[in-house]
Write an enzyme that holds these catalytic residues in place. Structure first.
Site, PDB file in Angstrom:
ATOM      1  N   LYS A   1       0.844  -1.192   0.000  1.00  0.00           N
ATOM      2  CA  LYS A   1       0.000   0.000   0.000  1.00  0.00           C
ATOM      3  C   LYS A   1       0.882   1.245   0.000  1.00  0.00           C
ATOM      4  O   LYS A   1       1.940   1.281   0.620  1.00  0.00           O
ATOM      5  CB  LYS A   1      -0.933  -0.002   1.217  1.00  0.00           C
ATOM      6  CG  LYS A   1      -2.032  -1.061   1.086  1.00  0.00           C
ATOM      7  CD  LYS A   1      -3.025  -1.003   2.201  1.00  0.00           C
ATOM      8  CE  LYS A   1      -3.841   0.238   2.248  1.00  0.00           C
ATOM      9  NZ  LYS A   1      -4.972   0.315   1.330  1.00  0.00           N
TER      10      LYS A   1
ATOM     11  N   TYR B   1       2.422   2.877   3.304  1.00  0.00           N
ATOM     12  CA  TYR B   1       3.681   2.343   3.813  1.00  0.00           C
ATOM     13  C   TYR B   1       4.842   2.653   2.866  1.00  0.00           C
ATOM     14  O   TYR B   1       5.938   3.013   3.308  1.00  0.00           O
ATOM     15  CB  TYR B   1       3.571   0.835   4.065  1.00  0.00           C
ATOM     16  CG  TYR B   1       2.857   0.501   5.350  1.00  0.00           C
ATOM     17  CD1 TYR B   1       3.413   0.817   6.578  1.00  0.00           C
ATOM     18  CD2 TYR B   1       1.622  -0.131   5.344  1.00  0.00           C
ATOM     19  CE1 TYR B   1       2.764   0.525   7.766  1.00  0.00           C
ATOM     20  CE2 TYR B   1       0.963  -0.431   6.533  1.00  0.00           C
ATOM     21  CZ  TYR B   1       1.537  -0.102   7.736  1.00  0.00           C
ATOM     22  OH  TYR B   1       0.897  -0.389   8.920  1.00  0.00           O
ATOM     23  N   ALA B   2       4.636   2.505   1.566  1.00  0.00           N
ATOM     24  CA  ALA B   2       5.705   2.747   0.594  1.00  0.00           C
ATOM     25  C   ALA B   2       6.243   4.171   0.713  1.00  0.00           C
ATOM     26  O   ALA B   2       7.449   4.393   0.611  1.00  0.00           O
ATOM     27  CB  ALA B   2       5.191   2.492  -0.816  1.00  0.00           C
ATOM     28  N   ARG B   3       5.379   5.117   0.977  1.00  0.00           N
ATOM     29  CA  ARG B   3       5.796   6.523   1.091  1.00  0.00           C
ATOM     30  C   ARG B   3       6.595   6.791   2.363  1.00  0.00           C
ATOM     31  O   ARG B   3       7.163   7.861   2.528  1.00  0.00           O
ATOM     32  CB  ARG B   3       4.567   7.430   1.042  1.00  0.00           C
ATOM     33  CG  ARG B   3       3.905   7.402  -0.309  1.00  0.00           C
ATOM     34  CD  ARG B   3       2.535   8.043  -0.283  1.00  0.00           C
ATOM     35  NE  ARG B   3       1.792   7.641  -1.454  1.00  0.00           N
ATOM     36  CZ  ARG B   3       1.193   8.472  -2.285  1.00  0.00           C
ATOM     37  NH1 ARG B   3       1.258   9.775  -2.076  1.00  0.00           N
ATOM     38  NH2 ARG B   3       0.535   8.011  -3.324  1.00  0.00           N
TER      39      ARG B   3
ATOM     40  N   THR C   1       2.109 -15.086   4.331  1.00  0.00           N
ATOM     41  CA  THR C   1       3.230 -14.580   5.122  1.00  0.00           C
ATOM     42  C   THR C   1       3.679 -13.280   4.469  1.00  0.00           C
ATOM     43  O   THR C   1       4.025 -13.256   3.288  1.00  0.00           O
ATOM     44  CB  THR C   1       4.383 -15.594   5.199  1.00  0.00           C
ATOM     45  OG1 THR C   1       3.919 -16.752   5.917  1.00  0.00           O
ATOM     46  CG2 THR C   1       5.586 -15.015   5.923  1.00  0.00           C
TER      47      THR C   1
ATOM     48  N   GLU D   1       6.141  -9.890   4.362  1.00  0.00           N
ATOM     49  CA  GLU D   1       7.482  -9.434   4.750  1.00  0.00           C
ATOM     50  C   GLU D   1       7.517  -7.922   4.636  1.00  0.00           C
ATOM     51  O   GLU D   1       7.132  -7.358   3.612  1.00  0.00           O
ATOM     52  CB  GLU D   1       8.540 -10.062   3.849  1.00  0.00           C
ATOM     53  CG  GLU D   1       9.962  -9.761   4.291  1.00  0.00           C
ATOM     54  CD  GLU D   1      10.615  -8.658   3.473  1.00  0.00           C
ATOM     55  OE1 GLU D   1      11.499  -7.968   4.030  1.00  0.00           O
ATOM     56  OE2 GLU D   1      10.259  -8.473   2.313  1.00  0.00           O
TER      57      GLU D   1
ATOM     58  N   GLN E   1      -2.178  -4.593  -1.191  1.00  0.00           N
ATOM     59  CA  GLN E   1      -3.332  -4.822  -2.056  1.00  0.00           C
ATOM     60  C   GLN E   1      -3.091  -6.052  -2.917  1.00  0.00           C
ATOM     61  O   GLN E   1      -2.025  -6.213  -3.503  1.00  0.00           O
ATOM     62  CB  GLN E   1      -3.603  -3.629  -2.957  1.00  0.00           C
ATOM     63  CG  GLN E   1      -4.875  -3.833  -3.788  1.00  0.00           C
ATOM     64  CD  GLN E   1      -5.237  -2.642  -4.623  1.00  0.00           C
ATOM     65  OE1 GLN E   1      -4.429  -2.164  -5.400  1.00  0.00           O
ATOM     66  NE2 GLN E   1      -6.453  -2.158  -4.457  1.00  0.00           N
TER      67      GLN E   1
ATOM     68  N   TYR F   1      -0.783 -25.288  -7.746  1.00  0.00           N
ATOM     69  CA  TYR F   1       0.077 -25.384  -6.572  1.00  0.00           C
ATOM     70  C   TYR F   1      -0.300 -26.600  -5.737  1.00  0.00           C
ATOM     71  O   TYR F   1       0.559 -27.330  -5.240  1.00  0.00           O
ATOM     72  CB  TYR F   1      -0.039 -24.100  -5.750  1.00  0.00           C
ATOM     73  CG  TYR F   1       1.023 -23.951  -4.698  1.00  0.00           C
ATOM     74  CD1 TYR F   1       2.286 -23.485  -5.043  1.00  0.00           C
ATOM     75  CD2 TYR F   1       0.783 -24.271  -3.371  1.00  0.00           C
ATOM     76  CE1 TYR F   1       3.276 -23.339  -4.079  1.00  0.00           C
ATOM     77  CE2 TYR F   1       1.761 -24.135  -2.410  1.00  0.00           C
ATOM     78  CZ  TYR F   1       3.005 -23.670  -2.765  1.00  0.00           C
ATOM     79  OH  TYR F   1       3.986 -23.539  -1.820  1.00  0.00           O
TER      80      TYR F   1
ATOM     81  N   GLN G   1      -0.550 -23.133   4.917  1.00  0.00           N
ATOM     82  CA  GLN G   1       0.206 -22.526   6.012  1.00  0.00           C
ATOM     83  C   GLN G   1      -0.697 -21.681   6.905  1.00  0.00           C
ATOM     84  O   GLN G   1      -1.619 -21.034   6.435  1.00  0.00           O
ATOM     85  CB  GLN G   1       1.378 -21.715   5.487  1.00  0.00           C
ATOM     86  CG  GLN G   1       1.027 -20.436   4.768  1.00  0.00           C
ATOM     87  CD  GLN G   1       2.245 -19.770   4.168  1.00  0.00           C
ATOM     88  OE1 GLN G   1       3.312 -20.344   4.047  1.00  0.00           O
ATOM     89  NE2 GLN G   1       2.086 -18.511   3.759  1.00  0.00           N
TER      90      GLN G   1
END
Length: 188
Positions: free
Chosen positions: A111, A114-116, A135, A137, A156, A170, A180
């Protein structure tokens, strides 16, 4: 898609139980508090992270080895927030559990909120017929501590629908991260 994207996501969530719990609308506020949005967006779904974190620490002078990653390299944190040290990272899991249909591939992007701030969210694609908690990161690329908020939007998901089902999913390959739950460390 023959129907609008946001209705398509709701349809897939209901028909395949693709996202649980599922939020049909985008949520930007809880009570009087503004939050980082989560839920269905125009062309995707904004996923939340749970309050279970594994924060990377180098107190044991470990080598980062994807074939032999030591759980001792992490400090477990259970909280509504997670502080990531400068130039470090943390793992978390999605609140939502996913069941991806056989004709869908999901790509995840961080999003912009956070990137900014210099916080990068990394998730590999969710392959056809994969299921589980994601999961997540979080990389703190800044020289300052960074804060992640649990139970709020962090990334997103973009859903790509194929004209036909894949030949091998998969699940067919018995993928090592199938089903998981919780924060999952590298498996070799």
């Amino acid at each position: 898609m023959s129907i609008k994207a946001d209705r398509w996501i709701r349809h897939m969530a209901e028909q395949y139980n693709m996202i649980a719990p599922f939020q049909a609308q985008q949520v930007r506020q809880t009570g009087e508090h503004k939050i980082i949005s989560h839920g269905t967006s125009s062309y995707g779904y904004d996923v939340r992270c749970a309050g279970e974190f594994k924060v990377f620490t180098n107190i044991n002078a470990a080598i980062v080895d994807p074939k032999n990653f030591s759980p001792a390299s992490f400090v477990d944190v259970v909280s509504d927030i997670c502080i990531i040290p400068p130039n470090s990272f943390a793992l978390a899991r999605s609140v939502e559990y996913f069941r991806i249909p056989r004709n869908i591939l999901v790509v995840c992007v961080g999003k912009s909120t956070y990137a900014r701030c210099g916080i990068i969210v990394n998730v590999t694609p969710l392959e056809p017929e994969w299921e589980g908690h994601i999961t997540l990161e979080f990389s703190n690329t800044t020289p300052l501590p960074a804060k992640i908020y649990a139970n709020e939007g962090v990334a997103q998901l973009l859903f790509l629908e194929a004209a036909e089902e894949c030949e091998t999913s998969y699940k067919d390959r018995a993928g090592k991260y199938q089903g998981q739950q919780g924060v999952t460390l590298p498996i070799t």
